[in-house]
Design a protein around this motif. Sequence first.
Motif, PDB file in Angstrom:
ATOM      1  N   ASP A   1      41.939  51.902   1.312  1.00  0.00           N
ATOM      2  CA  ASP A   1      41.965  53.326   0.971  1.00  0.00           C
ATOM      3  C   ASP A   1      40.641  53.942   1.410  1.00  0.00           C
ATOM      4  OD1 ASP A   1      42.005  55.814  -0.087  1.00  0.00           O
ATOM      5  OD2 ASP A   1      42.626  55.198  -2.105  1.00  0.00           O
ATOM      6  N   ASP A   2      40.692  54.744   2.452  1.00  0.00           N
ATOM      7  CA  ASP A   2      39.456  55.285   3.025  1.00  0.00           C
ATOM      8  C   ASP A   2      38.853  56.407   2.170  1.00  0.00           C
ATOM      9  OD1 ASP A   2      37.423  55.353   4.971  1.00  0.00           O
ATOM     10  OD2 ASP A   2      38.417  56.966   6.070  1.00  0.00           O
ATOM     11  N   SER A   3      39.480  56.723   1.024  1.00  0.00           N
ATOM     12  CA  SER A   3      38.795  57.683   0.156  1.00  0.00           C
ATOM     13  C   SER A   3      37.762  56.976  -0.739  1.00  0.00           C
ATOM     14  CB  SER A   3      39.798  58.477  -0.695  1.00  0.00           C
ATOM     15  OG  SER A   3      40.402  57.615  -1.625  1.00  0.00           O
ATOM     16  N   MET A   4      37.743  55.625  -0.708  1.00  0.00           N
ATOM     17  CA  MET A   4      36.718  54.881  -1.472  1.00  0.00           C
ATOM     18  C   MET A   4      35.338  55.210  -0.950  1.00  0.00           C
ATOM     19  SD  MET A   4      37.984  50.944  -1.879  1.00  0.00           S
ATOM     20  CE  MET A   4      36.610  50.368  -2.874  1.00  0.00           C
ATOM     21  N   GLU A   5      34.384  55.397  -1.870  1.00  0.00           N
ATOM     22  CA  GLU A   5      33.007  55.670  -1.442  1.00  0.00           C
ATOM     23  C   GLU A   5      32.108  54.530  -1.890  1.00  0.00           C
ATOM     24  OE1 GLU A   5      31.739  59.650  -2.115  1.00  0.00           O
ATOM     25  OE2 GLU A   5      33.362  60.330  -0.785  1.00  0.00           O
TER      26      GLU A   5
ATOM     27  N   GLY B   1      28.662  57.041   1.164  1.00  0.00           N
ATOM     28  CA  GLY B   1      29.985  57.685   1.191  1.00  0.00           C
ATOM     29  C   GLY B   1      31.038  56.738   1.711  1.00  0.00           C
ATOM     30  N   ARG B   2      31.969  57.289   2.471  1.00  0.00           N
ATOM     31  CA  ARG B   2      33.083  56.473   2.979  1.00  0.00           C
ATOM     32  C   ARG B   2      32.617  55.509   4.066  1.00  0.00           C
ATOM     33  NH1 ARG B   2      38.408  60.154   3.705  1.00  0.00           N
ATOM     34  NH2 ARG B   2      38.326  61.154   1.679  1.00  0.00           N
TER      35      ARG B   2
ATOM     36  N   LYS C   1      36.491  62.549  12.804  1.00  0.00           N
ATOM     37  CA  LYS C   1      36.057  61.490  11.876  1.00  0.00           C
ATOM     38  C   LYS C   1      36.261  60.100  12.478  1.00  0.00           C
ATOM     39  CE  LYS C   1      36.231  64.130   7.709  1.00  0.00           C
ATOM     40  NZ  LYS C   1      37.014  64.659   6.612  1.00  0.00           N
TER      41      LYS C   1
ATOM     42  N   SER D   1      34.207  54.848   6.768  1.00  0.00           N
ATOM     43  CA  SER D   1      34.471  55.436   8.092  1.00  0.00           C
ATOM     44  C   SER D   1      33.391  56.451   8.467  1.00  0.00           C
ATOM     45  CB  SER D   1      35.850  56.087   8.130  1.00  0.00           C
ATOM     46  OG  SER D   1      35.950  57.112   7.169  1.00  0.00           O
ATOM     47  N   SER D   2      32.909  57.245   7.490  1.00  0.00           N
ATOM     48  CA  SER D   2      31.871  58.234   7.799  1.00  0.00           C
ATOM     49  C   SER D   2      30.569  57.532   8.167  1.00  0.00           C
ATOM     50  CB  SER D   2      31.592  59.145   6.595  1.00  0.00           C
ATOM     51  OG  SER D   2      32.795  59.618   6.072  1.00  0.00           O
TER      52      SER D   2
END
Length: 347
Positions: free
Chosen positions: A266-270, A276-277, A309, A279-280
């Motif tokens: 789940d890429d909303s995990m920080e 942060g994420r 992104k 991916s970011s």
Amino acid sequence: MTDNLFQPYALNNTLELNNRILMAPLTRCMADDDLVPTQAMADYYGRRTDAGLIISEAVIIRPDAQGYPNTPGLFTPEQIQGWLKVTDAVHKNGGKIFAQLWHTGRVAHPHFFGGGEVLAPSAIGVEGSVPRMRELTYQTPKAVSHQEIAQLVKDYAQAAANAIDAGFDGVEIHGANGYLIDQFLHYDSNVRSDEYGASPENMIRFALQVVDAITGRIGNDRTALRISPGAYFNMAGDSRDRDVFDLLLAELEQRELAFLHIGIFDDSMEFDYLGGRASSYVRANYRNTLVGVGSYSAESASAAIGEDKFDLIAIGRPFIANPDYVAKVRTGEALTAYSDDMLASLV
Ligand code: FNR
Ligand code: 8K6
């Protein structure tokens, strides 16, 4: 709006994808008892060739890499022949497929390879037991010797060469999700004091040796890597991991791989230590092709690509539920919702 998903994308001069949608690697535990891919697997992948690129389920590089039942291998002539059926089915329908190369490290279980040692960077086990085989509790691994590390690197390179012989368009090295390569990259599982531990330079050494051995064998154009800078599965995060991944990303950038792929559900995990994420964090520290993943819908993935992104999206569970995922998204047809009981059969 899903238009951004339907732009072609050149990974490099060798490989051009028809769209931005990758089928994520999805372990299905459906190989035969010799870990040979079956005709049903060829049919399953053959139904999903509208994806710009399929990443195969994780494929073990040698017997002691195995941590789950009936996961396919790429180390015997029979396994290579079995994969040829899969890659033929994919190519016949105009698709492309990479093999995901896997060693589970401390998540391996000797039940699957006739006894023997479980290998990992350090002698630190994981809690718990093999999913769906709860009687198989995880063992404390043996810290690998230098000689064993050299052999592992050779075995990864051989599996990559076998993948090419089996008709794959390339390989994705599984460096994510708490398995062997990832175990070297996190302080939770790597407490070595030799040249494979204790500093970022040392902790990335095994990953880079595997990458370099494989690119030396099959070319950087056909080699990709999946990583989990944010620890989330069979692994605990440590704020010091950040420095390890900063250095890894800088080194990887120079190697011009086909792509780098995040491993996450789940890429909303920080993650605090990544700011942060995952991916970011990778996007900010790595300039080449990035594949995002993790609980995206076609719409949210298209928006994320539009916002730069990442460049490509990997879709996992929805592809299990919808063999015709790409066609459905293209025409706006409703998707079948994924449920875990779909894992019982290959549709
Ligand atoms: C996975 N995932 C996974 N990842 C990987 O690198 N190798 C693998 O073999 C597997 N196997 C696997 C099996 C099953 C049943 C699931 C559900 C997931 C993770 C997968 O590639 C992906 O990152 C996640 O599923 C998140 O993407 P979705 O499903 O939200 O699109
Ligand atoms: C018969 C056993 C089948 C096991 C398949 C395992 C495949 C490995 C990846 C799936 C694991 C799911 C873990 C979900 C972690 C979410 C953490 C937030």
